[in-house]
Design an enzyme around this catalytic site. Structure first.
Site, mmCIF file in Angstrom:
data_model
loop_
_atom_site.group_PDB
_atom_site.id
_atom_site.type_symbol
_atom_site.label_atom_id
_atom_site.label_comp_id
_atom_site.label_asym_id
_atom_site.label_seq_id
_atom_site.Cartn_x
_atom_site.Cartn_y
_atom_site.Cartn_z
ATOM 1 N N GLU A 207 -9.912 -5.503 0.030
ATOM 2 C CA GLU A 207 -9.119 -6.761 0.282
ATOM 3 C C GLU A 207 -10.308 -7.355 1.879
ATOM 4 O OE1 GLU A 207 -5.066 -7.381 0.912
ATOM 5 O OE2 GLU A 207 -5.346 -6.841 -1.315
ATOM 6 N N HIS B 128 2.443 -0.052 9.412
ATOM 7 C CA HIS B 128 2.227 -0.883 8.676
ATOM 8 C C HIS B 128 3.801 -0.777 7.839
ATOM 9 C CE1 HIS B 128 -1.689 -2.128 8.357
ATOM 10 N NE2 HIS B 128 -2.010 -0.984 7.897
ATOM 11 N N ARG C 2 12.389 -5.087 -6.877
ATOM 12 C CA ARG C 2 13.335 -4.418 -5.852
ATOM 13 C C ARG C 2 14.211 -5.239 -5.138
ATOM 14 N NH1 ARG C 2 12.069 -2.505 -0.787
ATOM 15 N NH2 ARG C 2 9.307 -2.107 -1.005
HETATM 16 P P1 ADP Z 1 11.187 -3.271 2.341
HETATM 17 O O1 ADP Z 1 9.304 -3.464 1.948
HETATM 18 O O2 ADP Z 1 12.068 -2.602 1.169
HETATM 19 O O3 ADP Z 1 11.281 -4.024 3.015
HETATM 20 P P2 ADP Z 1 9.632 -0.677 3.716
HETATM 21 O O4 ADP Z 1 8.685 -1.211 2.752
HETATM 22 O O5 ADP Z 1 9.766 -1.025 4.950
HETATM 23 O O6 ADP Z 1 10.565 -1.552 2.023
HETATM 24 O O7 ADP Z 1 9.809 0.958 3.161
HETATM 25 C C1 ADP Z 1 8.580 1.194 2.330
HETATM 26 C C2 ADP Z 1 9.353 2.029 1.361
HETATM 27 O O8 ADP Z 1 10.515 2.551 1.545
HETATM 28 C C3 ADP Z 1 10.653 1.176 0.128
HETATM 29 O O9 ADP Z 1 9.573 1.393 -1.121
HETATM 30 C C4 ADP Z 1 11.771 1.181 0.331
HETATM 31 O O10 ADP Z 1 12.147 1.474 -0.548
HETATM 32 C C5 ADP Z 1 11.732 3.218 1.151
HETATM 33 N N1 ADP Z 1 12.456 3.059 1.347
HETATM 34 C C6 ADP Z 1 12.552 2.217 2.917
HETATM 35 N N2 ADP Z 1 13.689 2.896 4.290
HETATM 36 C C7 ADP Z 1 14.334 3.483 3.039
HETATM 37 C C8 ADP Z 1 15.849 4.034 3.107
HETATM 38 N N3 ADP Z 1 16.812 4.217 4.036
HETATM 39 N N4 ADP Z 1 16.305 5.341 2.503
HETATM 40 C C9 ADP Z 1 15.233 4.941 0.943
HETATM 41 N N5 ADP Z 1 14.165 4.155 0.523
HETATM 42 C C10 ADP Z 1 13.433 3.825 1.995
HETATM 43 P P1 ADP Z 2 2.833 -1.667 1.217
HETATM 44 O O1 ADP Z 2 2.785 -1.640 -0.753
HETATM 45 O O2 ADP Z 2 2.717 -0.377 1.301
HETATM 46 O O3 ADP Z 2 3.410 -2.974 1.522
HETATM 47 P P2 ADP Z 2 1.109 -4.298 1.354
HETATM 48 O O4 ADP Z 2 0.073 -4.730 0.578
HETATM 49 O O5 ADP Z 2 2.160 -5.215 0.980
HETATM 50 O O6 ADP Z 2 1.490 -2.525 0.923
HETATM 51 O O7 ADP Z 2 0.703 -4.856 2.848
HETATM 52 C C1 ADP Z 2 2.040 -3.377 3.803
HETATM 53 C C2 ADP Z 2 0.819 -4.377 5.657
HETATM 54 O O8 ADP Z 2 -0.807 -4.542 5.698
HETATM 55 C C3 ADP Z 2 1.290 -5.697 4.910
HETATM 56 O O9 ADP Z 2 2.447 -5.905 5.632
HETATM 57 C C4 ADP Z 2 0.366 -6.473 6.286
HETATM 58 O O10 ADP Z 2 0.956 -5.637 7.158
HETATM 59 C C5 ADP Z 2 -0.442 -4.929 6.060
HETATM 60 N N1 ADP Z 2 -2.110 -6.047 5.248
HETATM 61 C C6 ADP Z 2 -2.201 -5.990 3.989
HETATM 62 N N2 ADP Z 2 -3.018 -6.230 3.537
HETATM 63 C C7 ADP Z 2 -3.653 -6.672 4.230
HETATM 64 C C8 ADP Z 2 -5.045 -7.978 4.736
HETATM 65 N N3 ADP Z 2 -5.661 -8.146 3.318
HETATM 66 N N4 ADP Z 2 -5.375 -8.233 5.830
HETATM 67 C C9 ADP Z 2 -4.612 -7.776 7.292
HETATM 68 N N5 ADP Z 2 -2.981 -7.691 6.742
HETATM 69 C C10 ADP Z 2 -3.442 -6.605 5.938
#
Ligand code: ADP
Ligand code: ADP
Ligand code: MG
Length: 647
Positions: free
Chosen positions: A200, A235, A297
């Site tokens: 990306e 992240h 979710r």
């Molecule tokens: P969200 O995208 O819902 O804000 P995060 O990206 O911060 O959550 O969390 C990353 C992953 O870890 C998600 O799949 C979330 O469901 C899981 N997770 C975060 N906190 C907890 C927890 N306290 N217990 C179980 N799973 C968790």
């Molecule tokens: P995850 O499944 O681990 O949540 P995401 O694709 O949602 O992965 O990305 C998590 C984080 O990484 C985002 O919240 C952002 O901070 C950073 N990120 C993801 N893609 C980009 C991008 N193309 N450019 C800059 N930051 C990014």
């Protein structure tokens, strides 16, 4: 409406779901592992079923055990919470096949959004703007490198099966691409069992903006506005707010419409979140916001949306799962005020955010803010699960009001002896750059040093705390003698007959008096003569100690008698032994026995509580002993390696 519900989760989200179920008159069934036998969610549910040993792989992640528990207790439905099995399409299908209601989207929607590359293809087809990049099948390193060049540096390599901020590498220089690719693929394979990546464009000045969407089984889809989750470390989100600051009405309409389009493209039912990345270098603009992924979710940060819309999203989920239409239509939803959430973690920011485990001897959170937690005083933070211990949520008429209330709330957190990020959170919230919305996802890293260094506590404050402790009648067991100056007995006699330690003490002071006490469980020498006109803001006794707080607003400190702090073997002992600081899994061994290493060199990477921790060489030397193997599970205090100091 369904009448009974099993919650396939633990911690704060299990408690959160139970609360709404209870409100709706739904009978609740909890499941629990060994470590959670006495957990709050187990006590709050009407019934609870033990499903296995502490590791999630043997309990919360075993679909058959959970379905069997639902069948055995006559539960009609299963709510997966978030994390664990919530985005597992096979589990969702198995729940449905067992004749139970699944509180979540159709398995086909989960599958469609499960892999980041396929999800992006689907969004492109639906006309939703996506981050530019390469999504191809061809995974040959040369091809990926060529595509990265085409996309233009900086790029982000992402595991298509990634999640939770893992499996991502930013690359700024083409020369680093090959190495970054290898390390990303390694992490992707070990964490997700899938080495496939996509490329990306790395968005500069990125802000994470996401939109809450909701669908029902009657074909309706609405959005509940946006959240800003740009405050992240590694992240992972730390502070979230709704609405997004600086979002004008036209931009909001555009991205919320894109989110609804995305949800409709996969026939979405239930609660979901469309995550976007925005190039905020010139503010938020509709043509600079791109689809990143969908989380199929309920989201950790759903409370901020609930606060600004006045809706109970768990109630919405349960109604939709019962076949009811969405409780509100789009034109019946609006934004009221501002909400902000901080994630309180059991971790030590000053030690690289190392998770902190142990018993919560004292656990007190602000009483005037919304709290979502799954623990209470006396509970233990175990090494088996996510270290998040609570979410603190403030709602105000304005962003400033919410920010101020949350900042104050974070300074009121009193947790001991487990370490938390409360002070770190309070400092972020107090920063002018945050208040003035000069933020992007790099914010925390940029200010990390000033956010994590624990300032020296005010000497006068500690002195006041120490005097209070020494003079307190409960402290007859006080073992620590004054290091210098008057003896304790004499000192107490002269300092206070009436119990006000700040009073009378300075009348005839002899030589400098230093006492060794524990400040936040760290041995600290306190100069008793530093009494000034400061009065601690918080002043209350608790098991041989006292909480003191300065008006500066930072988190309170706990001053107590010196007790043995136990084997907190973090990292290297003086003899060069590299100990595992907590139970975990070895995910990389960077050296071999006999190698020469230099101080600070990475030796072993340990994964524990969803985080990676690098153990480094304490000094220059050679690897005299190595007991670490990639993939191996280790317990706390295991000697993983021993470094022999160079002559
Ligand atoms: P969200 O995208 O819902 O804000 P995060 O990206 O911060 O959550 O969390 C990353 C992953 O870890 C998600 O799949 C979330 O469901 C899981 N997770 C975060 N906190 C907890 C927890 N306290 N217990 C179980 N799973 C968790
Ligand atoms: P995850 O499944 O681990 O949540 P995401 O694709 O949602 O992965 O990305 C998590 C984080 O990484 C985002 O919240 C952002 O901070 C950073 N990120 C993801 N893609 C980009 C991008 N193309 N450019 C800059 N930051 C990014
Ligand atoms: Mg994400």
């Amino acid at each position: 409406m369904l009448k009974s519900l099993l919650i396939a989760n633990r911690g704060e989200i299990a408690c959160r779901i139970i609360r709404t179920a209870r409100k709706l008159g739904i009978r609740t069934v909890a499941v629990y592992s060994d470590a959670d036998a006495k957990a709050l969610h187990v006590r709050q549910a009407d019934e609870a079923v033990h499903i296995g040993p502490s590791p999630a792989r043997e309990s919360y992640l075993v679909g058959e055990k959970i379905i069997a528990a639902a069948t055995a207790t006559g539960a009609e439905a299963i709510h997966p919470g978030y994390g664990f099995l919530s985005e597992n399409a096979d589990f969702a299908q198995a729940v449905i096949d067992a004749g139970l209601l699944w509180v979540g989207p159709n398995p086909s929607s989960i599958r469609a959004m499960g892999l980041k590359d396929a999800a992006k293809e689907r969004m492109i087809a639906a006309g939703v703007p996506v981050t530019p990049g390469y999504l191809g099948e061809d995974q040959a390193p040369e091809r990926l490198a060529a595509e990265a060049a085409k996309v233009g540096y900086p790029v982000l390599i992402k595991a298509v099966a990634g999640g939770g901020g893992k499996g991502m590498r930013r690359v700024d220089d083409p020369a680093d691409f090959a190495d970054a690719l290898l390390s990303c693929q390694r992490e992707a394979t070990s964490s997700f069992g899938n080495s496939q990546v996509l490329i990306e464009k790395y968005i500069l000045s990125p802000r994470h903006i996401e939109v809450q969407v909701f669908g029902d089984t009657h074909g309706n889809v609405v959005h509940l506005f946006e959240r800003d989750c740009s405050l992240q470390r590694r992240h992972q989100k730390v502070i979230e707010e709704a609405p997004a600051p600086g979002m004008d009405e036209a931009t909001r309409e555009a991205i919320c419409a894109a989110a609804v389009k995305a949800a409709k493209a996969v026939d979405y039912v239930g609660a979901g979140t469309i995550e976007f990345i925005a190039d905020a270098s010139e503010g938020l603009r509709a043509d600079r916001i791109w689809f990143m992924e969908m989380n199929t979710r309920l989201q950790v940060e759903h409370p901020v949306t609930e606060e600004i819309t006045g809706q109970d999203l768990v109630e919405w989920q349960l109604r939709v799962a019962s076949g009811e239409p969405l409780p509100r239509q789009q034109d019946e939803l609006w934004i009221r005020g501002w909400a902000m959430e901080a994630r309180l973690y059991a971790e030590d920011p000053a030690a690289g955010f190392l998770p902190s485990i142990g018993k919560l001897e004292s656990f007190s959170l602000p009483y005037n803010l919304r709290i979502e937690t799954g623990v209470d005083e006396g509970a233990a933070i175990s090494p088996f699960y996510d270290p998040m211990i609570a979410k603190i949520i403030a709602h105000g008429a304005t962003r400033e009001g919410a920010r101020d209330a949350l900042a104050t709330g974070c300074t009121e957190v009193k947790v001991r002896p487990v370490k938390t990020n409360a002070e770190f959170l309070a400092r972020i919230l107090a920063m002018p750059a945050f208040a003035e919305v000069r933020l992007d996802t790099g914010f925390i890293d940029r200010y990390l040093d000033s956010l994590v260094t624990r300032g020296e506590p005010d000497a006068r404050l500690l002195s006041a705390g120490a005097i209070a402790i020494l003079a307190h009648p409960d402290n007859s067991l006080m073992e620590q003698p004054l290091l210098s100056g008057a003896g304790r007995r004499e000192w107490i006699a002269q300092s206070s007959t009436q119990w006000n330690p700040l009073f009378g003490f300075r009348l005839n002071r002899p030589a400098k008096r230093i006492v060794r006490l524990a400040v936040d469980d760290q041995p600290t020498d306190i100069d008793l003569d530093q009494t000034g006109p400061v009065e601690p803001e918080i002043y209350e006794f608790e098991g041989g100690g006292i909480w003191v707080q300065a008006r500066s607003g930072l988190a309170p400190r706990f001053v107590s008698r010196l007790v043995s702090t136990g084997p907190r073997a973090a990292g290297a002992a003086a003899d060069g032994a590299i100990l595992s600081p907590m139970p975990g899994r070895i995910i990389a061994v960077e050296v071999s026995a006999g190698d020469s290493v230099t101080k600070g060199q990475k030796l072993v990477t340990l994964e524990a509580m969803k985080m990676e921790h690098s153990l480094i060489a304490p000094f220059d030397g050679t690897v005299a002993e190595l007991n670490a193997e990639t993939g191996g599970q280790v317990s706390e205090g295991t000697v993983l390696a021993r470094i022999e100091r160079a002559e």
